[in-house]
Design a protein around this motif. Structure first.
Motif, PDB file in Angstrom:
ATOM      1  N   PRO A  44      50.632  47.439  25.531  1.00  0.00           N
ATOM      2  CA  PRO A  44      51.576  46.542  24.851  1.00  0.00           C
ATOM      3  C   PRO A  44      51.056  45.114  24.702  1.00  0.00           C
ATOM      4  N   ARG A  45      49.875  44.825  25.183  1.00  0.00           N
ATOM      5  CA  ARG A  45      49.364  43.449  25.176  1.00  0.00           C
ATOM      6  C   ARG A  45      48.210  43.312  24.200  1.00  0.00           C
ATOM      7  N   THR A  46      48.077  42.111  23.681  1.00  0.00           N
ATOM      8  CA  THR A  46      46.954  41.783  22.794  1.00  0.00           C
ATOM      9  C   THR A  46      46.037  40.805  23.508  1.00  0.00           C
ATOM     10  N   TRP A  47      44.807  41.192  23.684  1.00  0.00           N
ATOM     11  CA  TRP A  47      43.814  40.393  24.403  1.00  0.00           C
ATOM     12  C   TRP A  47      42.849  39.750  23.409  1.00  0.00           C
ATOM     13  N   GLN A  48      42.266  38.636  23.833  1.00  0.00           N
ATOM     14  CA  GLN A  48      41.230  37.962  23.065  1.00  0.00           C
ATOM     15  C   GLN A  48      39.866  38.284  23.691  1.00  0.00           C
ATOM     16  N   ARG A  49      38.899  38.611  22.834  1.00  0.00           N
ATOM     17  CA  ARG A  49      37.530  38.840  23.305  1.00  0.00           C
ATOM     18  C   ARG A  49      36.786  37.513  23.315  1.00  0.00           C
ATOM     19  N   TYR A  50      36.069  37.248  24.410  1.00  0.00           N
ATOM     20  CA  TYR A  50      35.337  35.987  24.554  1.00  0.00           C
ATOM     21  C   TYR A  50      33.905  36.264  25.018  1.00  0.00           C
ATOM     22  N   THR A  51      33.008  35.369  24.619  1.00  0.00           N
ATOM     23  CA  THR A  51      31.674  35.354  25.216  1.00  0.00           C
ATOM     24  C   THR A  51      31.774  34.672  26.584  1.00  0.00           C
ATOM     25  N   ALA A  52      30.752  34.909  27.417  1.00  0.00           N
ATOM     26  CA  ALA A  52      30.767  34.327  28.761  1.00  0.00           C
ATOM     27  C   ALA A  52      29.328  34.003  29.173  1.00  0.00           C
ATOM     28  N   ARG A  53      29.104  33.890  30.467  1.00  0.00           N
ATOM     29  CA  ARG A  53      27.782  33.531  30.979  1.00  0.00           C
ATOM     30  C   ARG A  53      26.775  34.666  30.774  1.00  0.00           C
ATOM     31  N   GLY A  54      25.563  34.304  30.328  1.00  0.00           N
ATOM     32  CA  GLY A  54      24.484  35.278  30.250  1.00  0.00           C
ATOM     33  C   GLY A  54      24.864  36.519  29.477  1.00  0.00           C
ATOM     34  N   ASN A  55      24.742  37.678  30.166  1.00  0.00           N
ATOM     35  CA  ASN A  55      25.055  38.956  29.530  1.00  0.00           C
ATOM     36  C   ASN A  55      26.482  39.405  29.819  1.00  0.00           C
ATOM     37  N   GLU A  56      27.336  38.486  30.247  1.00  0.00           N
ATOM     38  CA  GLU A  56      28.717  38.837  30.535  1.00  0.00           C
ATOM     39  C   GLU A  56      29.580  38.732  29.270  1.00  0.00           C
ATOM     40  N   GLN A  57      30.686  39.420  29.315  1.00  0.00           N
ATOM     41  CA  GLN A  57      31.698  39.314  28.270  1.00  0.00           C
ATOM     42  C   GLN A  57      33.063  39.302  28.933  1.00  0.00           C
ATOM     43  N   ALA A  58      34.081  38.877  28.188  1.00  0.00           N
ATOM     44  CA  ALA A  58      35.402  38.677  28.796  1.00  0.00           C
ATOM     45  C   ALA A  58      36.508  39.104  27.854  1.00  0.00           C
ATOM     46  N   LEU A  59      37.600  39.515  28.479  1.00  0.00           N
ATOM     47  CA  LEU A  59      38.867  39.752  27.789  1.00  0.00           C
ATOM     48  C   LEU A  59      39.871  38.767  28.367  1.00  0.00           C
ATOM     49  N   VAL A  60      40.574  38.064  27.479  1.00  0.00           N
ATOM     50  CA  VAL A  60      41.483  36.997  27.911  1.00  0.00           C
ATOM     51  C   VAL A  60      42.883  37.286  27.377  1.00  0.00           C
ATOM     52  N   LEU A  61      43.867  37.214  28.279  1.00  0.00           N
ATOM     53  CA  LEU A  61      45.274  37.380  27.915  1.00  0.00           C
ATOM     54  C   LEU A  61      45.978  36.043  28.125  1.00  0.00           C
ATOM     55  N   LEU A  62      46.470  35.468  27.023  1.00  0.00           N
ATOM     56  CA  LEU A  62      47.142  34.170  27.071  1.00  0.00           C
ATOM     57  C   LEU A  62      48.652  34.387  27.028  1.00  0.00           C
ATOM     58  N   GLU A  63      49.330  33.984  28.105  1.00  0.00           N
ATOM     59  CA  GLU A  63      50.779  34.089  28.196  1.00  0.00           C
ATOM     60  C   GLU A  63      51.353  32.721  28.531  1.00  0.00           C
ATOM     61  N   PRO A  64      52.639  32.512  28.271  1.00  0.00           N
ATOM     62  CA  PRO A  64      53.221  31.174  28.485  1.00  0.00           C
ATOM     63  C   PRO A  64      53.107  30.679  29.929  1.00  0.00           C
ATOM     64  N   ASP A  65      53.233  31.573  30.912  1.00  0.00           N
ATOM     65  CA  ASP A  65      53.253  31.121  32.299  1.00  0.00           C
ATOM     66  C   ASP A  65      51.997  31.489  33.092  1.00  0.00           C
ATOM     67  N   ARG A  66      51.020  32.099  32.428  1.00  0.00           N
ATOM     68  CA  ARG A  66      49.774  32.418  33.130  1.00  0.00           C
ATOM     69  C   ARG A  66      48.692  32.791  32.119  1.00  0.00           C
ATOM     70  N   THR A  67      47.449  32.802  32.615  1.00  0.00           N
ATOM     71  CA  THR A  67      46.296  33.288  31.857  1.00  0.00           C
ATOM     72  C   THR A  67      45.612  34.351  32.701  1.00  0.00           C
ATOM     73  N   VAL A  68      45.279  35.485  32.077  1.00  0.00           N
ATOM     74  CA  VAL A  68      44.589  36.575  32.760  1.00  0.00           C
ATOM     75  C   VAL A  68      43.214  36.746  32.115  1.00  0.00           C
ATOM     76  N   ILE A  69      42.190  36.814  32.946  1.00  0.00           N
ATOM     77  CA  ILE A  69      40.813  36.979  32.455  1.00  0.00           C
ATOM     78  C   ILE A  69      40.201  38.195  33.154  1.00  0.00           C
TER      79      ILE A  69
END
Length: 235
Positions: A192-217
């Motif tokens: 049910p959630r929509t995540w944002q794909r992000y680049t990160a350090r070196g060969n890492e990658q990330a998924l980011v969930l932006l919500e009004p009261d918190r951020t999940v990475i």
């Protein structure tokens, strides 16, 4: 007529016919020239003086390292093999029976309970992950601008992944966790959630969930399918 002289008297030397004094005669007691005549003559019947009488023996020549020179490459290889076999056996025992290759796991429950007790933000935990997901780190701490709950995992493929939940503002949290150069790469829906794909350090990658009261990475060098599995398991 000259008076008679004693028989043991040496006759006086007379100048030669040309008026020059006669050449020096060697003293009857002077030894003959040459190194072999140096020192007093040995008494008749005396033994020659040698190392046994003087106690001074010549230093023996250094012994050659025959052992080293006689060792062939085959002997050296056998010696090395004898040393390596016990080491290999100990290493196999350490890995096979003592779990030497297995990471040290921790229980994330205390850190999760601490974050929930603080009430700074809603706390989600993974559900349905297999036993081959191993938790190797779990900590809750306050930070500048909020608090952070961080849980680290070793994935089934042996790679690293982190689950970060925080109420620190995203403009402050994302550069700290993903570097200042992190950029969004599009969206992906996981349940049910929509995540944002992000680049990160070196060969890492990330998924980011932006919500009004918190951020999940969810970030790490794990493959995309493993990061998606971790993010989609949060409840």
């Amino acid at each position: 007529m000259e008076p008679a002289q004693p028989a043991d008297r040496v006759p006086a030397e007379h100048p030669s016919a040309d008026g020059q004094p006669p050449a020096d005669r060697p003293s009857p007691s002077a030894p003959a020239d040459g190194p072999d005549q140096a020192g007093p003559p040995a008494a008749p019947g005396a033994l020659p003086v040698g190392p046994a009488e003087t106690g001074e023996w010549p230093a023996p020549p250094p012994a050659a390292d025959r052992g080293r020179s006689e060792r062939s490459p085959k002997d050296m290889a056998i010696s090395l093999l004898v040393l390596l076999i016990p080491i290999a056996l100990l290493l196999a025992f350490y890995r096979g029976f003592l779990g030497g290759d297995q990471p040290t796991t921790v229980d994330p429950a205390p850190a999760v309970d601490q974050a929930r007790s603080a009430g700074a933000f809603p706390v989600s935990v993974p559900s349905g992950l297999g036993e081959d997901w191993r938790t190797v780190r779990a900590a809750y701490r306050t930070a500048d601008g909020g608090a952070i709950l961080r849980i680290g995992y070793v994935t089934p493929e042996g790679r690293g992944a982190q689950l970060v939940q925080s109420d620190v503002p995203p403009e402050q949290l994302l550069p700290a966790e993903l570097t200042d150069a992190a950029q969004p790469q599009g969206q992906t829906d996981l349940g049910p959630r929509t995540w944002q794909r992000y680049t990160a350090r070196g060969n890492e990658q990330a998924l980011v969930l932006l919500e009004p009261d918190r951020t999940v990475i969810v970030v790490g060098d794990a493959r995309d399918n493993e990061l998606r599995e971790l993010a989609g398991s949060l409840e």
